[in-house]
Design a protein around this motif. Sequence first.
Motif, PDB file in Angstrom:
ATOM      1  N   HIS A 193       0.826  -1.218   0.000  1.00 26.59           N
ATOM      2  CA  HIS A 193       0.000   0.000   0.000  1.00 26.59           C
ATOM      3  C   HIS A 193       0.854   1.260   0.000  1.00 26.59           C
ATOM      4  O   HIS A 193       0.387   2.325  -0.416  1.00 26.59           O
ATOM      5  CB  HIS A 193      -0.944  -0.009   1.193  1.00 26.59           C
ATOM      6  CG  HIS A 193      -1.924  -1.151   1.183  1.00 26.59           C
ATOM      7  ND1 HIS A 193      -2.894  -1.277   0.212  1.00 26.59           N
ATOM      8  CD2 HIS A 193      -2.071  -2.225   2.004  1.00 26.59           C
ATOM      9  CE1 HIS A 193      -3.611  -2.377   0.439  1.00 26.59           C
ATOM     10  NE2 HIS A 193      -3.119  -2.971   1.512  1.00 26.59           N
ATOM     11  N   ASN A 194       2.080   1.172   0.478  1.00 28.60           N
ATOM     12  CA  ASN A 194       2.966   2.339   0.516  1.00 28.60           C
ATOM     13  C   ASN A 194       4.100   2.225  -0.503  1.00 28.60           C
ATOM     14  O   ASN A 194       5.090   2.947  -0.409  1.00 28.60           O
ATOM     15  CB  ASN A 194       3.562   2.505   1.919  1.00 28.60           C
ATOM     16  CG  ASN A 194       2.498   2.887   2.931  1.00 28.60           C
ATOM     17  OD1 ASN A 194       1.691   3.786   2.679  1.00 28.60           O
ATOM     18  ND2 ASN A 194       2.478   2.208   4.068  1.00 28.60           N
ATOM     19  N   ALA A 195       3.937   1.340  -1.468  1.00 30.80           N
ATOM     20  CA  ALA A 195       4.978   1.137  -2.478  1.00 30.80           C
ATOM     21  C   ALA A 195       4.994   2.303  -3.468  1.00 30.80           C
ATOM     22  O   ALA A 195       3.983   2.977  -3.695  1.00 30.80           O
ATOM     23  CB  ALA A 195       4.738  -0.165  -3.218  1.00 30.80           C
ATOM     24  N   HIS A 196       6.156   2.530  -4.045  1.00 35.16           N
ATOM     25  CA  HIS A 196       6.330   3.575  -5.052  1.00 35.16           C
ATOM     26  C   HIS A 196       6.349   2.937  -6.439  1.00 35.16           C
ATOM     27  O   HIS A 196       6.978   1.899  -6.648  1.00 35.16           O
ATOM     28  CB  HIS A 196       7.645   4.325  -4.825  1.00 35.16           C
ATOM     29  CG  HIS A 196       7.747   4.997  -3.505  1.00 35.16           C
ATOM     30  ND1 HIS A 196       7.083   6.162  -3.204  1.00 35.16           N
ATOM     31  CD2 HIS A 196       8.438   4.651  -2.382  1.00 35.16           C
ATOM     32  CE1 HIS A 196       7.366   6.530  -1.962  1.00 35.16           C
ATOM     33  NE2 HIS A 196       8.177   5.620  -1.441  1.00 35.16           N
ATOM     34  N   ASP A 197       5.672   3.559  -7.398  1.00 34.67           N
ATOM     35  CA  ASP A 197       5.707   3.090  -8.780  1.00 34.67           C
ATOM     36  C   ASP A 197       6.993   3.564  -9.452  1.00 34.67           C
ATOM     37  O   ASP A 197       7.446   4.702  -9.234  1.00 34.67           O
ATOM     38  CB  ASP A 197       4.504   3.619  -9.557  1.00 34.67           C
ATOM     39  CG  ASP A 197       3.201   2.991  -9.093  1.00 34.67           C
ATOM     40  OD1 ASP A 197       3.205   1.782  -8.796  1.00 34.67           O
ATOM     41  OD2 ASP A 197       2.183   3.706  -9.023  1.00 34.67           O
ATOM     42  N   ALA A 198       7.571   2.695 -10.255  1.00 32.07           N
ATOM     43  CA  ALA A 198       8.809   3.021 -10.954  1.00 32.07           C
ATOM     44  C   ALA A 198       8.827   2.294 -12.290  1.00 32.07           C
ATOM     45  O   ALA A 198       8.016   1.391 -12.547  1.00 32.07           O
ATOM     46  CB  ALA A 198      10.025   2.617 -10.116  1.00 32.07           C
ATOM     47  N   ALA A 199       9.747   2.690 -13.155  1.00 32.56           N
ATOM     48  CA  ALA A 199       9.898   2.039 -14.450  1.00 32.56           C
ATOM     49  C   ALA A 199      11.371   2.008 -14.819  1.00 32.56           C
ATOM     50  O   ALA A 199      12.138   2.912 -14.462  1.00 32.56           O
ATOM     51  CB  ALA A 199       9.112   2.775 -15.532  1.00 32.56           C
ATOM     52  N   VAL A 200      11.777   0.940 -15.527  1.00 35.19           N
ATOM     53  CA  VAL A 200      13.143   0.846 -16.030  1.00 35.19           C
ATOM     54  C   VAL A 200      13.102   0.591 -17.530  1.00 35.19           C
ATOM     55  O   VAL A 200      12.134   0.034 -18.056  1.00 35.19           O
ATOM     56  CB  VAL A 200      13.936  -0.280 -15.326  1.00 35.19           C
ATOM     57  CG1 VAL A 200      14.109   0.016 -13.849  1.00 35.19           C
ATOM     58  CG2 VAL A 200      13.278  -1.642 -15.529  1.00 35.19           C
ATOM     59  N   LEU A 201      14.157   1.016 -18.214  1.00 35.03           N
ATOM     60  CA  LEU A 201      14.245   0.837 -19.658  1.00 35.03           C
ATOM     61  C   LEU A 201      15.207  -0.307 -19.964  1.00 35.03           C
ATOM     62  O   LEU A 201      16.384  -0.262 -19.600  1.00 35.03           O
ATOM     63  CB  LEU A 201      14.760   2.123 -20.323  1.00 35.03           C
ATOM     64  CG  LEU A 201      14.755   2.121 -21.851  1.00 35.03           C
ATOM     65  CD1 LEU A 201      13.326   2.141 -22.389  1.00 35.03           C
ATOM     66  CD2 LEU A 201      15.541   3.309 -22.401  1.00 35.03           C
ATOM     67  N   ILE A 202      14.684  -1.351 -20.614  1.00 32.56           N
ATOM     68  CA  ILE A 202      15.513  -2.481 -21.059  1.00 32.56           C
ATOM     69  C   ILE A 202      15.745  -2.271 -22.541  1.00 32.56           C
ATOM     70  O   ILE A 202      14.902  -2.592 -23.380  1.00 32.56           O
ATOM     71  CB  ILE A 202      14.817  -3.826 -20.792  1.00 32.56           C
ATOM     72  CG1 ILE A 202      14.385  -3.923 -19.328  1.00 32.56           C
ATOM     73  CG2 ILE A 202      15.749  -4.976 -21.149  1.00 32.56           C
ATOM     74  CD1 ILE A 202      13.574  -5.163 -19.020  1.00 32.56           C
ATOM     75  N   LEU A 203      16.900  -1.709 -22.868  1.00 32.28           N
ATOM     76  CA  LEU A 203      17.159  -1.229 -24.226  1.00 32.28           C
ATOM     77  C   LEU A 203      18.198  -2.102 -24.927  1.00 32.28           C
ATOM     78  O   LEU A 203      19.373  -2.118 -24.559  1.00 32.28           O
ATOM     79  CB  LEU A 203      17.647   0.223 -24.169  1.00 32.28           C
ATOM     80  CG  LEU A 203      17.941   0.891 -25.503  1.00 32.28           C
ATOM     81  CD1 LEU A 203      16.705   0.911 -26.404  1.00 32.28           C
ATOM     82  CD2 LEU A 203      18.459   2.315 -25.283  1.00 32.28           C
TER      83      LEU A 203
END
Length: 224
Positions: free
Chosen positions: A32-42
């Motif tokens: 519930h307290n997690a942060h959304d993130a994204a990574v680039l697999i290039l």
Amino acid sequence: MSMLPQGARAELLAAVADHSWGVRIPPLADPHNAHDAAVLILFGVLDRVPAPTADAAVARDLDVLLQRRAPTLSSHPGQVSFPGGRVEPDDADLVATALREAEEETGLDPDGVEILATLPVIPLAASNHLVTPVLAWWQSPSRVVAVDHAETVEVFRVPVAQLLDPASRFTSTLTRMGHTFRGPAFDVDGTIVWGFTAMVLDALFDATGWTVPWDASVERTVEV
């Protein structure tokens, strides 16, 4: 019969189209307290490999963009990772997050990047993040370098053939609070790729059929 053209790019697309693809990581303790993130697999074609079209490339002709995080960061200090980070309010979506972070960290020109797929969210318990991997193809490679040394100290274009070499592969072990965690890892000329990044690469290589059999019984302890 698949209508996709033959080659490494097509194999990546076919692999992630299979909904069974994924990385098995324990769920978050506090989602519930997690942060959304994204990574680039290039992935891109090695500069030294002549390829008439991107789809003519095969796995051994590719590289993947990785970076080493600054040792002073509070989250995953000193580890090799994909470019990426937390979602910010102005980001249009998770693809925008991955591209923005990659540009800020490596100087990547987003205009040369083709987005192939947004992959299923992976929980990252160590930092309480919900990470979305964004798979991409480097149509027009641009110069990359560590932009902000407070965040990134090195940027690498790592040959996929080197990652697939069985001599580069081992099982990493990390013991915390009496529990030992094991996972796939890579030794690239002394640079160790392990943890989240290694697990994602390992799963992608298996899904594409690129994996070369390696000895998972070879274990090495990683330092954090």
